[in-house]
Design an enzyme around this catalytic site. Structure first.
Site, PDB file in Angstrom:
ATOM      1  N   GLU B 204       0.576   3.257  16.337  1.00 54.54           N
ATOM      2  CA  GLU B 204       1.835   3.316  17.081  1.00 54.54           C
ATOM      3  C   GLU B 204       2.835   4.153  16.308  1.00 54.54           C
ATOM      4  O   GLU B 204       2.635   4.470  15.131  1.00 54.54           O
ATOM      5  CB  GLU B 204       2.377   1.903  17.352  1.00 54.54           C
ATOM      6  CG  GLU B 204       2.733   1.133  16.110  1.00 54.54           C
ATOM      7  CD  GLU B 204       3.179  -0.310  16.388  1.00 54.54           C
ATOM      8  OE1 GLU B 204       2.767  -0.908  17.388  1.00 54.54           O
ATOM      9  OE2 GLU B 204       3.951  -0.820  15.557  1.00 54.54           O
ATOM     10  N   HIS B 239       4.463  -3.746   2.924  1.00 50.57           N
ATOM     11  CA  HIS B 239       4.424  -4.476   4.199  1.00 50.57           C
ATOM     12  C   HIS B 239       4.287  -5.979   4.036  1.00 50.57           C
ATOM     13  O   HIS B 239       3.987  -6.699   4.988  1.00 50.57           O
ATOM     14  CB  HIS B 239       3.300  -3.968   5.110  1.00 50.57           C
ATOM     15  CG  HIS B 239       3.379  -2.495   5.333  1.00 50.57           C
ATOM     16  ND1 HIS B 239       4.400  -1.922   6.045  1.00 50.57           N
ATOM     17  CD2 HIS B 239       2.594  -1.486   4.896  1.00 50.57           C
ATOM     18  CE1 HIS B 239       4.234  -0.624   6.046  1.00 50.57           C
ATOM     19  NE2 HIS B 239       3.145  -0.327   5.349  1.00 50.57           N
ATOM     20  N   ARG B 296       1.289 -19.323  14.771  1.00 52.09           N
ATOM     21  CA  ARG B 296       1.063 -20.323  13.726  1.00 52.09           C
ATOM     22  C   ARG B 296       2.399 -20.620  13.062  1.00 52.09           C
ATOM     23  O   ARG B 296       3.391 -19.984  13.358  1.00 52.09           O
ATOM     24  CB  ARG B 296       0.117 -19.738  12.674  1.00 52.09           C
ATOM     25  CG  ARG B 296       0.645 -18.385  12.202  1.00 52.09           C
ATOM     26  CD  ARG B 296      -0.074 -17.816  11.036  1.00 52.09           C
ATOM     27  NE  ARG B 296       0.115 -16.381  10.939  1.00 52.09           N
ATOM     28  CZ  ARG B 296       1.139 -15.774  10.358  1.00 52.09           C
ATOM     29  NH1 ARG B 296       2.099 -16.472   9.824  1.00 52.09           N
ATOM     30  NH2 ARG B 296       1.221 -14.458  10.320  1.00 52.09           N
TER      31      ARG B 296
END
Lengths: 166, 505
Positions: B204, B239, B296
């Site tokens: 992306e 990240h 979660r």
């Protein structure tokens, strides 16, 4: 009593004296008053400034925490050999070790290849992250002891270099 | 609580999150079963649970990821529910499916919602249809390099390669030039395969220097879907989130409402139940894009708990048992400011290499508004098999400014010896004027800390002084450790050397 400690290429020498309130340690120009207040916890005084420092000694290495900053000092052992493998490995610029036990993901060089200092040599995976290990020096790849996908420890070098004669 | 929600819960995880879940079960008076690999025989989670079962050898695939064995264990130990924690099997639909077959309750969403949201490509399309803004990029996963090349051309460099099953920065690569595309796809696939057992990746547009802002949501079987405000997790390294806080300095009350509503829309579009987190990228113009929904409990859930007063793990268990979201939760408000620092076993002063070894000394900070979620204690041996997160330090204060200083103080008082941790690095980040000003973007670390060095030399004298006393004190146990230096020390004859790489015993 004289003690020596090493940090990279710095050497620090201390002199220890027992006093009623604990210990006096002279380092360079300064005299530190140090007392162990609980296992691993030390109250220190220098010229009226107090600081709480944590310290543990294990296997010729001293681990110290000063306000969140971690310092590890090497203590030369009796037979003169540096006990820590870090120290022993660091002397050898012609051998490339895994930073920690893991798996060889990819070798980036071949035997006989000329390499530059800081050139990426191998990718090692540990703790699910890939770590790139760079060459400590310029030279020629003499020997590669592992293949892609193999488990690697920190005892046997992954790559051995031939260094140019200085 | 009058009625018992479950008879017994198996906690299918390790480390700090397993400890967190076990403690929540204790609050609800529900017995727990811990599972552990042979590497975690004496780990804190193993010791805390009512029962502990060895599940296999250290490699995750043979232990914490072996859902068949885990479900069998739950049955054999008369559990009626499984809590997956985060990581490992928490986002693997095979676990809820296996649970259903074994008539166990999975504490989390349905396999269908998980499958949809776990597939980053499908969920993008679904959310776009639901009217939630998404990042431009591939509409399907990449099969071959040509597809990646054309998608990259269309979106325009830089682009981001992401694992379809991904999270936590694993299997993710930024690509700035066409030349690097093939090798980055290859590396992302490898990491994805290792971390998630699935090497599907997609591409992306890379939104440069956004903020990462996520919303906590809760949804029950009684038609309630709510959000519990945002968490800003912009401070990341490779990240990987390292510092999270709430509220975000970037949101106005109007934007908070808008994004919160979008988060609720995402959960509803996916038919979501239980606790989940909707992640958004927030760019400099104030636009936000749906990134993904994590199905979660999140690592950073405590900052929400501190500011809203909600026990999210307790709510997870209640919702899974078919209860309504608690009334106090439905009325929860945001109050004060909370920050979390993740304590990783890594050497921040040496390229963040993972650190392993025994924790020789350990002491947690205490005080009002200070919380430690830890999976380790003194004597714990930190191995190389698992994620390097050891613990999380969370602080709460009435204002952001006070929360920052409280965190710095708490980090100074949080003692770990024997392995390297990122504490000093965290202190430096929190002390940075741009962090204090709230100018936190995902490139924050790269921009301000890429050439960080720590000068320990001024502290060497003090370190040596204390070491001298530590050696003298410990000399009874190790009489050879302290010796009189005579003549030229072997240390001086060994010549100059330097630590070129980190090697830890």
């Amino acid at each position: 009593m004289i003690n020596q400690f090493a940090y990279n290429d710095e050497t620090v020498e201390t002199r220890l004296k027992t006093v009623p309130s604990g210990f006096e340690v002279s380092v360079g120009e300064n005299i530190y008053l140090v007392s162990e207040i609980a296992p691993g916890k030390f109250q220190t005084h220098l010229n009226g400034a107090r600081k709480l420092v944590c310290c543990v000694v294990k296997e010729n290495r001293s681990y110290i925490d000063i306000d969140g900053m971690l310092i590890e000092l090497d203590i030369p052992s009796d037979d003169g050999n540096m006990a820590s493998s870090a120290a022993a490995h660091a002397i050898a610029k012609d051998k490339i070790f895994a930073p920690m036990p893991g798996t060889i993901v990819k070798l980036l060089v071949k035997e006989g290849e000329k390499v530059e200092a800081k050139q990426p040599m191998v990718i090692v995976e540990a703790m699910k992250m890939e770590n790139q290990v760079n060459s400590p020096a310029s030279g020629t790849v003499k020997k590669i002891n592992f293949k892609d996908g193999e488990q690697v420890g920190t005892e046997i070098p992954i790559i051995e270099l031939e260094l140019p004669v200085p | 609580m009058s009625k018992k929600l479950f008879k017994k819960i198996l906690v299918a995880n390790r480390g700090e999150i397993a400890v967190r879940v076990i403690r929540a079960c204790k609050l609800l008076d529900i017995p727990t079963v811990a599972i552990y690999s042979t590497a975690d025989k004496n780990a804190l989670h193993t010791l805390l649970a009512d029962e502990a079962v060895e599940i296999g050898p250290p490699p995750p695939r043979e232990s914490y990821l072996d859902f068949k064995k885990i479900v069998e264990t739950a049955r054999a130990h008369k559990c009626d529910a499984i809590h997956p924690g985060y990581g490992f099997l928490s986002e693997n639909p095979q676990l809820p499916i296996a649970c259903e077959k074994a008539r166990l309750t999975f504490i989390g969403p349905s396999a269908e919602a998980m499958r949809l949201l776990g597939n980053k490509v499908q969920s993008r399309i679904k959310m776009a249809t639901a009217g939630v803004p998404i990042i431009p990029g591939m509409k399907a996963s990449g099969e071959n390099i040509f597809q990646f090349e054309s998608a990259a051309e269309e979106a325009g460099y830089p682009v981001l390669i992401k694992a379809a099953a991904g999270g936590g920065g694993k299997g993710m690569r930024i690509v700035n030039r066409r030349e690097d595309l093939a090798s980055s796809v290859e590396a992302a696939k490898r990491e994805a395969k290792n971390a998630f057992g699935d090497d599907t990746v997609y591409l992306e547009k890379y939104i440069e220097n956004p903020r990462h802002i996520e919303f906590q949501v809760l949804a029950d079987d009684h038609g309630n879907t709510i959000h519990l405000f945002e968490r800003e997790c912009s401070v990341q390294r490779r990240h990987q989130k390292i510092i999270e806080e709430t509220p975000s300095t970037a949101l106005t009350p109007a934007l908070r409402v808008q994004m919160g509503n979008a988060a609720v829309r995402v959960a509803n579009a996916a038919g979501y139940r239980n606790a989940g987190t909707v992640e958004f990228l927030f760019d400099k113009s104030g636009s936000f894009y749906f990134l993904e929904m994590n199905t979660r409990i999140q690592v950073e859930h405590p900052v929400t708990e501190m500011t809203t007063g909600v026990d999210l793990v307790v709510e997870q268990i209640r919702i899974a048992a078919g209860e309504k979201i608690s009334d106090y939760v439905l009325e929860a408000k945001q109050r004060g400011h909370a920050i979390e620092c993740r304590i990783y076993a890594e050497d921040a002063e040496n390229n963040f290499l993972p650190s392993s070894g025994e924790i020789l000394f350990y002491q947690e900070p205490v005080g009002p508004g200070i919380r430690v979620d830890s999976g380790v204690e003194q004597g714990t041996v930190v191995g190389v098999e698992y994620d390097p997160i050891l613990a999380k330090l969370i602080v709460y204060a009435p204002t952001r400014e006070l929360a920052i200083s409280k965190m710095i103080q708490a980090l100074k008082e949080y003692k770990f010896l024997g392995i390297k941790t990122s504490r000093k690095f965290m202190i430096d980040v929190l002390s940075h004027p741009e962090f204090k000003a709230g100018n936190t973007y995902t490139n924050f670390i790269e921009k301000h800390f890429s050439d960080r060095t720590v000068d320990v030399v001024p502290a060497l004298e003090l370190a040596a002084a204390v070491s001298t006393v530590a050696m003298a004190q410990g000399s009874k146990a190790r009489p050879t450790a302290v010796k009189q230096a005579k003549g030229l020390s072997p240390w001086q004859t060994i010549g100059p050397w330097e630590i070129g790489m980190r090697i830890t015993k």
